[in-house]
Design a protein around this motif. Structure first.
Motif, PDB file in Angstrom:
ATOM      1  N   ALA A  48     172.788  69.707 101.104  1.00 43.18           N
ATOM      2  CA  ALA A  48     172.424  68.734 102.139  1.00 43.18           C
ATOM      3  C   ALA A  48     171.379  69.292 103.107  1.00 43.18           C
ATOM      4  O   ALA A  48     170.740  68.522 103.826  1.00 43.18           O
ATOM      5  CB  ALA A  48     173.665  68.303 102.906  1.00 43.18           C
ATOM      6  N   PRO A  51     165.161  70.982 101.626  1.00 43.24           N
ATOM      7  CA  PRO A  51     164.060  70.068 101.927  1.00 43.24           C
ATOM      8  C   PRO A  51     164.038  68.822 101.035  1.00 43.24           C
ATOM      9  O   PRO A  51     163.593  67.758 101.463  1.00 43.24           O
ATOM     10  CB  PRO A  51     162.807  70.916 101.697  1.00 43.24           C
ATOM     11  CG  PRO A  51     163.252  72.327 101.777  1.00 43.24           C
ATOM     12  CD  PRO A  51     164.686  72.339 101.356  1.00 43.24           C
ATOM     13  N   ARG A  52     164.520  68.945  99.820  1.00 44.84           N
ATOM     14  CA  ARG A  52     164.444  67.809  98.888  1.00 44.84           C
ATOM     15  C   ARG A  52     165.561  66.784  99.090  1.00 44.84           C
ATOM     16  O   ARG A  52     165.465  65.654  98.614  1.00 44.84           O
ATOM     17  CB  ARG A  52     164.498  68.357  97.461  1.00 44.84           C
ATOM     18  CG  ARG A  52     164.284  67.279  96.436  1.00 44.84           C
ATOM     19  CD  ARG A  52     163.578  67.775  95.222  1.00 44.84           C
ATOM     20  NE  ARG A  52     163.378  66.673  94.297  1.00 44.84           N
ATOM     21  CZ  ARG A  52     163.389  66.786  93.006  1.00 44.84           C
ATOM     22  NH1 ARG A  52     163.553  67.966  92.463  1.00 44.84           N
ATOM     23  NH2 ARG A  52     163.203  65.752  92.235  1.00 44.84           N
ATOM     24  N   PHE A  53     166.611  67.141  99.815  1.00 49.66           N
ATOM     25  CA  PHE A  53     167.770  66.251  99.962  1.00 49.66           C
ATOM     26  C   PHE A  53     167.411  64.869 100.504  1.00 49.66           C
ATOM     27  O   PHE A  53     167.924  63.857  99.992  1.00 49.66           O
ATOM     28  CB  PHE A  53     168.852  66.904 100.832  1.00 49.66           C
ATOM     29  CG  PHE A  53     170.154  66.162 100.811  1.00 49.66           C
ATOM     30  CD1 PHE A  53     171.027  66.306  99.746  1.00 49.66           C
ATOM     31  CD2 PHE A  53     170.508  65.304 101.842  1.00 49.66           C
ATOM     32  CE1 PHE A  53     172.233  65.618  99.714  1.00 49.66           C
ATOM     33  CE2 PHE A  53     171.703  64.614 101.824  1.00 49.66           C
ATOM     34  CZ  PHE A  53     172.575  64.768 100.752  1.00 49.66           C
ATOM     35  N   PRO A  54     166.542  64.755 101.514  1.00 48.25           N
ATOM     36  CA  PRO A  54     166.208  63.414 102.032  1.00 48.25           C
ATOM     37  C   PRO A  54     165.573  62.482 100.992  1.00 48.25           C
ATOM     38  O   PRO A  54     165.633  61.264 101.132  1.00 48.25           O
ATOM     39  CB  PRO A  54     165.225  63.696 103.172  1.00 48.25           C
ATOM     40  CG  PRO A  54     165.537  65.092 103.600  1.00 48.25           C
ATOM     41  CD  PRO A  54     165.948  65.814 102.330  1.00 48.25           C
ATOM     42  N   SER A  55     165.010  63.044  99.936  1.00 51.16           N
ATOM     43  CA  SER A  55     164.360  62.196  98.933  1.00 51.16           C
ATOM     44  C   SER A  55     165.316  61.704  97.843  1.00 51.16           C
ATOM     45  O   SER A  55     164.885  60.975  96.940  1.00 51.16           O
ATOM     46  CB  SER A  55     163.194  62.952  98.287  1.00 51.16           C
ATOM     47  OG  SER A  55     163.683  64.021  97.501  1.00 51.16           O
ATOM     48  N   ASP A  57     167.848  59.443  95.819  1.00 50.47           N
ATOM     49  CA  ASP A  57     168.061  57.993  95.809  1.00 50.47           C
ATOM     50  C   ASP A  57     169.534  57.683  96.082  1.00 50.47           C
ATOM     51  O   ASP A  57     170.366  58.591  96.240  1.00 50.47           O
ATOM     52  CB  ASP A  57     167.551  57.363  94.509  1.00 50.47           C
ATOM     53  CG  ASP A  57     168.319  57.786  93.260  1.00 50.47           C
ATOM     54  OD1 ASP A  57     169.521  58.124  93.350  1.00 50.47           O
ATOM     55  OD2 ASP A  57     167.709  57.761  92.168  1.00 50.47           O
ATOM     56  N   THR A  58     169.864  56.418  96.120  1.00 49.49           N
ATOM     57  CA  THR A  58     171.220  55.983  96.472  1.00 49.49           C
ATOM     58  C   THR A  58     172.268  56.529  95.503  1.00 49.49           C
ATOM     59  O   THR A  58     173.331  56.990  95.928  1.00 49.49           O
ATOM     60  CB  THR A  58     171.289  54.436  96.515  1.00 49.49           C
ATOM     61  OG1 THR A  58     170.314  53.981  97.455  1.00 49.49           O
ATOM     62  CG2 THR A  58     172.652  53.958  96.934  1.00 49.49           C
ATOM     63  N   ARG A  61     172.762  60.286  96.096  1.00 48.35           N
ATOM     64  CA  ARG A  61     173.541  60.533  97.319  1.00 48.35           C
ATOM     65  C   ARG A  61     175.012  60.200  97.103  1.00 48.35           C
ATOM     66  O   ARG A  61     175.897  60.938  97.556  1.00 48.35           O
ATOM     67  CB  ARG A  61     172.988  59.722  98.489  1.00 48.35           C
ATOM     68  CG  ARG A  61     171.722  60.296  99.057  1.00 48.35           C
ATOM     69  CD  ARG A  61     171.191  59.397 100.186  1.00 48.35           C
ATOM     70  NE  ARG A  61     169.919  59.883 100.646  1.00 48.35           N
ATOM     71  CZ  ARG A  61     169.767  60.765 101.633  1.00 48.35           C
ATOM     72  NH1 ARG A  61     170.807  61.229 102.264  1.00 48.35           N
ATOM     73  NH2 ARG A  61     168.558  61.159 101.978  1.00 48.35           N
TER      74      ARG A  61
END
Length: 180
Positions: A48, A51-55, A57-58, A61
């Motif tokens: 979490a 750096p790649r976590f925000p990208s 998809d649903t 996640r």
């Protein structure tokens, strides 16, 4: 000492000695699995904050959150025998502690299979493709299910045929707990 109260397991131990030995063996098994769960959980916690976590998809996640919660549940199930033991310590309940703890460990293994499967699904989905992730997750589920579920049953059946293993029925079903 009288043979009364001695087990027919060929070990010349009383039921309480047997319960003590079984609990020690169960704790050894839990040490192995608990380490793996802790490593998996730590890995998931760190994801979490990458750096790649925000990208993600649903679906990724949802897979992440579900897998994290499964890892927490597995850790709780694998540590619960210590809490059960602590709560019933010196109350003459060792055989009960062993039965309950063995069931908790068995359920924990089932939850761990799901956590491992979810981890593989997430990592392969992010690193390769969704199709590859589904195939890899299915493979993980099959391999773990085979090694942890089917293999012990097959070994037990072969052992029963050769006389190296008593059937679970011979011990009132206790053999199915993995502790004898």
């Amino acid at each position: 000492m009288s043979d009364q109260g001695r087990s027919d397991s060929g070990r010349n131990e009383t039921p309480l000695e047997r319960a003590d030995r079984n609990f020690t063996e169960l704790l050894q098994e839990l040490r192995v699995t608990q380490t793996g769960v802790q490593i998996l959980f730590a890995f998931l916690l760190t994801l979490a904050f990458t750096p790649r976590f925000p990208s993600l998809d649903t679906m990724q996640r949802a897979t992440y959150v579900t897998t994290l919660l499964l890892a927490v549940l597995a850790a709780a199930l694998f540590t619960a025998p210590a809490a059960v033991h602590r709560g019933l310590f010196q109350r003459g309940a060792k055989p009960l502690i062993v039965r309950v703890s063995s069931r908790l460990a068995g359920i924990g293994l089932g939850v761990l299979v799901l956590a491992l499967t979810g981890s593989v699904l997430l990592v392969v989905d992010v690193a390769a493709s969704r199709t590859g992730a589904i195939a890899a997750a299915a493979g993980t589920l099959l391999v773990c299910g085979g090694l942890w579920g089917l293999l012990p049953r097959a070994v037990a059946r072969a052992g029963e045929r050769s006389g190296e293993v008593r059937s679970a029925d011979a011990e009132g079903g206790e053999g199915s707990s993995g502790l004898t």
